[in-house]
Every structure is written in C-alpha cells, then in structure tokens.
Design a protein around this motif. Structure first.
Motif, short mmCIF file in Angstrom:
data_model
loop_
_atom_site.label_atom_id
_atom_site.label_comp_id
_atom_site.label_asym_id
_atom_site.label_seq_id
_atom_site.Cartn_x
_atom_site.Cartn_y
_atom_site.Cartn_z
N TRP A 10 0.87 -1.19 0.00
CA TRP A 10 0.00 0.00 0.00
C TRP A 10 0.90 1.24 0.00
CZ3 TRP A 10 -4.95 -0.75 -0.91
CH2 TRP A 10 -5.55 -1.96 -0.54
N TYR A 11 0.65 2.14 -0.94
CA TYR A 11 1.44 3.36 -1.07
C TYR A 11 0.50 4.55 -1.27
CZ TYR A 11 5.33 0.14 -1.82
OH TYR A 11 6.25 -0.84 -1.68
N PRO A 12 0.97 5.79 -0.96
CA PRO A 12 0.14 6.97 -1.25
C PRO A 12 -0.30 6.99 -2.71
CG PRO A 12 2.03 7.58 0.10
CD PRO A 12 2.23 6.15 -0.29
N ASP A 13 -1.56 7.30 -2.94
CA ASP A 13 -2.15 7.26 -4.27
C ASP A 13 -1.46 8.24 -5.21
OD1 ASP A 13 -3.69 6.93 -6.47
OD2 ASP A 13 -5.59 7.50 -5.53
N LEU A 69 -6.25 8.66 -0.40
CA LEU A 69 -6.31 7.23 -0.08
C LEU A 69 -4.94 6.57 -0.29
CD1 LEU A 69 -9.63 6.40 -1.96
CD2 LEU A 69 -9.35 6.92 0.47
N LEU A 70 -4.82 5.32 0.17
CA LEU A 70 -3.69 4.47 -0.17
C LEU A 70 -4.11 3.54 -1.30
CD1 LEU A 70 -2.46 3.50 3.41
CD2 LEU A 70 -1.61 5.33 1.95
N ARG A 71 -3.20 3.29 -2.26
CA ARG A 71 -3.52 2.43 -3.41
C ARG A 71 -2.54 1.24 -3.42
NH1 ARG A 71 -6.52 3.03 -7.92
NH2 ARG A 71 -6.97 5.21 -7.38
N TRP A 72 -3.01 0.05 -3.85
CA TRP A 72 -2.21 -1.17 -3.85
C TRP A 72 -1.36 -1.28 -5.11
CZ3 TRP A 72 -0.73 -4.67 -0.45
CH2 TRP A 72 -0.19 -5.85 -0.93
N THR A 100 -8.09 0.41 -3.12
CA THR A 100 -7.73 1.55 -2.26
C THR A 100 -8.38 1.38 -0.91
OG1 THR A 100 -9.62 2.85 -3.02
CG2 THR A 100 -7.55 3.12 -4.24
N HIS A 101 -7.84 2.09 0.07
CA HIS A 101 -8.52 2.20 1.37
C HIS A 101 -8.01 3.46 2.08
CE1 HIS A 101 -5.20 1.16 4.11
NE2 HIS A 101 -4.81 0.36 3.16
N ALA A 102 -8.77 3.91 3.05
CA ALA A 102 -8.42 5.13 3.78
C ALA A 102 -7.31 4.86 4.78
CB ALA A 102 -9.64 5.69 4.49
N PRO A 103 -6.39 5.81 4.99
CA PRO A 103 -5.36 5.63 6.03
C PRO A 103 -6.03 5.44 7.38
CG PRO A 103 -4.85 7.48 4.61
CD PRO A 103 -6.23 7.04 4.26
N GLY A 104 -5.44 4.60 8.23
CA GLY A 104 -5.99 4.38 9.55
C GLY A 104 -6.84 3.14 9.66
N GLN A 105 -7.11 2.47 8.51
CA GLN A 105 -7.90 1.24 8.51
C GLN A 105 -6.98 0.07 8.19
OE1 GLN A 105 -10.99 1.65 5.62
NE2 GLN A 105 -12.13 3.15 6.83
N GLU A 106 -7.20 -1.08 8.90
CA GLU A 106 -6.40 -2.26 8.62
C GLU A 106 -6.79 -2.86 7.27
OE1 GLU A 106 -6.58 -5.10 11.68
OE2 GLU A 106 -5.77 -3.78 13.25
#
Length: 346
Positions: free
Chosen positions: A8-11, A17-20, A30-36
């Motif tokens: 996961w890296y910054p979009d 969001l973070l993008r895979w 993608t998912h929001a920072p702070g979520q597992e």
C-alpha cells in the motif's frame, strides 16, 4: 532487475487514499489511512508506473474520488483512469533528411546515457534494499506505510461508587432518588461490573442491587438476575420537559430491551401513566416479558418477568432521573411494587 515490492502506497493520482501496487502495476484497490487492510484478493489492470516514479502528468489529472455510490466524470468508479495518450500525425510539410539523421544519432546517444543512468540507479536501489534488514518484501501492514493517526484522548469520568443500604433504604446522591432495600438476598454489585463510563449510549447506574434468578443460565457463565437500578437518562435521548416523559419512558425500554432481555420473548404493557414522586412530575411504564417458549425448550428456571421504568422530572437544566426494576417469576415479584411505592426524590 529490481522491482518495487507490492504494498500500500500513497495514491499517485492525488487522492488522500492508499492504493495497492502489486509489484508490477497499480491496481484499483484503495482504502483510507488508519484502517487495517491486507493484500487485495483480485487486483485489476491499471497503469504500469511504480510508486516512486508516478508521472507528474498523472498527478495533475488525478480523479477526485467521491462517495462509492457515485460515478467519476469519465466512467464507473471501479475503473482505473487511464493516462492521456498523445496525438500523432504526419508533419504538415517536408523537411531535409540530414537534420533527422543527425537528430537520430543524438537521440541514440541520449537514450544510451539515460538507460545507463537508470541501470546505475536501480542497481544502487537494489543494493540498498538487500543491505537493509528491515526491508519487508511482503505486503506491509497499514502502520508500515503511513504513521497511525493519533486519536484525541477523551476524558472518561470515574466510576461512581454505588451506595450501600442504610436504614432499610438505598439513596442515590446523583439522581436524588431513594427506595426501599428489597432485603438481604439482594446484593449491591461493584460499579465496574455493571458500568462502562466510556459508553455514553447506555445508562451509568449510580445505585442498585441484584438477586440471582439462575446462575450460568446459558452455560457460558452468565447469570440471570433481578435488578433494581437508578441513573440519569442518557444524553442520547432528547428531553423537552414533563410533557414528554411518557414517550421518553417507552423510548428507553425499546432502546435497551435487547440488552436487558437478550433472549427471545414477548412483551405486554401492564401500566403506562403519569405519577408524582415527592411532588415532582413523573411517569411509570410497567411491563411483563414472557420467556415461556424458550424456558420450556431450554429448562430455564423462570418463565415470565415483570419490570418497570419510572422517570422523574428534575427541571430542564438536569436530566430526568430513572428507576429501573425487573424481577423474574421464580423470585419474589412483590419487590417490584414495594420499590415503586417507596420511591422518593429529593
């Protein structure tokens, strides 16, 4: 050849969001920072730039992600935005051949220099990654890609110490309510066993006593008890004065019914009317819970339970006081009436 590890890296498209990155390409995950989040199950086809080399052009044209049920301007939100493709076409006029030859030679030289530099950079990066023992080649967890967000610490009020009976009565200094102590079979529980001060959705009981109806009734160590408790009505319930006490009493029961009576049952209303407690306006909502079907199927010691919620107005600048009483039919249900009749308010 060295590749950027999947993770996961910054979009690179400019969102928060973070993008895979799957090791070879960006995906739609993608998912929001702070979520597992772990590695996504099925990454989609996406542009081929590694995280540290995302082109500036893609950042300038990054999509602005909206709610998941909306559609981006260029198509469905589950599609990856493609980078713009430059337009090609024949030159408008012919030109001498020799400048193209010279330019081609120069381009070959420049390209060779660029490729050589890229090989050196990638080789140095590969050496750095292999020399660092802390480099993780597997999909990193969320806290390895971004620093965790610090949640503001909320002050938790201290637990109230439940008052012991005195002179045959229990007096609650918080609500101002007092009532007859049902008897020696009832015990005052520890506040930590019935309260969670961090949960502001539930009542914070400030006095009470219980008597066991059936120990370990569910085979998991839980006891079914008769209860007598007092508390202020929680802030989640709006209060506009004594005229709303009737609706408020029903709202309180409906909100906590599944918590207080967590097995299948039927409810019957026995009493629902205004009353006066020490000259103050109040309301009583009395009911009966029927557990007969579950009781007979599981060998429970009780079949029905009578209970009541009594609310007492304390003025608009204070939350209403609440008395909750509930007694199963395998115990002395006269406790209900004795506590109701003895209720007083300061």
């Amino acid at each position: 050849m060295t590749t950027t590890p999947a993770g996961w890296y910054p979009d690179p498209y400019g969102s928060s969001l973070l993008r895979w990155w799957d090791g070879t390409q960006w995906t739609d995950a993608t998912h929001a920072p702070g979520q597992e989040a772990g590695a996504p199950q099925a990454p989609q086809q996406a542009p081929q730039q590694p995280p540290q080399q995302a082109p500036q052009q893609a950042q300038q044209q990054a999509p602005q992600w909206g709610p998941m049920n909306q559609t981006a301007q260029w198509g469905p939100i589950n599609q990856t935005a493609q980078l713009p493709v430059p337009e090609f076409g024949a030159p408008r006029r012919t030109a001498p051949v020799w400048p193209w030859v010279v330019g081609g030679i120069a381009a070959v030289v420049v390209l060779a220099l660029v490729i050589g530099g890229a090989v050196i950079v990638l080789r140095d990066r590969a050496y750095t990654a292999s020399a660092r023992p802390d480099v993780n080649t597997t999909a990193p967890q969320l806290d390895q890609t971004v620093p965790p967000e610090q949640e503001p610490q909320q002050s938790v009020p201290p637990l109230p110490q439940l008052p012991q009976p005195s002179g045959g009565r229990i007096s609650d200094p918080v609500t101002g309510l007092s009532y007859a102590y049902p008897g020696d079979k009832c015990q005052v529980p520890e506040s930590k066993n019935i309260n969670n001060p961090a949960d502001q959705q539930r009542p914070l009981w400030t006095s009470g006593c219980t008597e066991t109806s059936q120990a370990n009734y569910d085979g998991r160590g839980n006891d079914w008890v008769a209860s007598v408790y007092t508390a202020e009505v929680p802030q989640i319930f709006p209060y506009s004065g004594p005229q709303s006490l009737g609706q408020l009493s029903q709202a309180v029961l409906l909100t906590y019914e599944n918590d207080f009576y967590g097995i299948p049952h039927e409810r019957k209303v026995l009493r629902n009317e205004a009353l006066t407690v020490s000259g103050k306006q109040g309301w009583i909502f009395e009911f009966e819970m029927d557990f007969t079907k579950v009781s007979e199927a599981n060998g429970l010691k009780w079949k029905k339970e009578k209970g009541a919620i009594v609310l007492v107005d304390r003025g608009l600048n204070a939350r209403p006081a609440m008395l909750y009483v509930s007694v199963p039919d395998n115990l002395d249900q006269s406790i209900l009436k004795r506590v109701e009749d003895s209720l007083q308010s300061q």
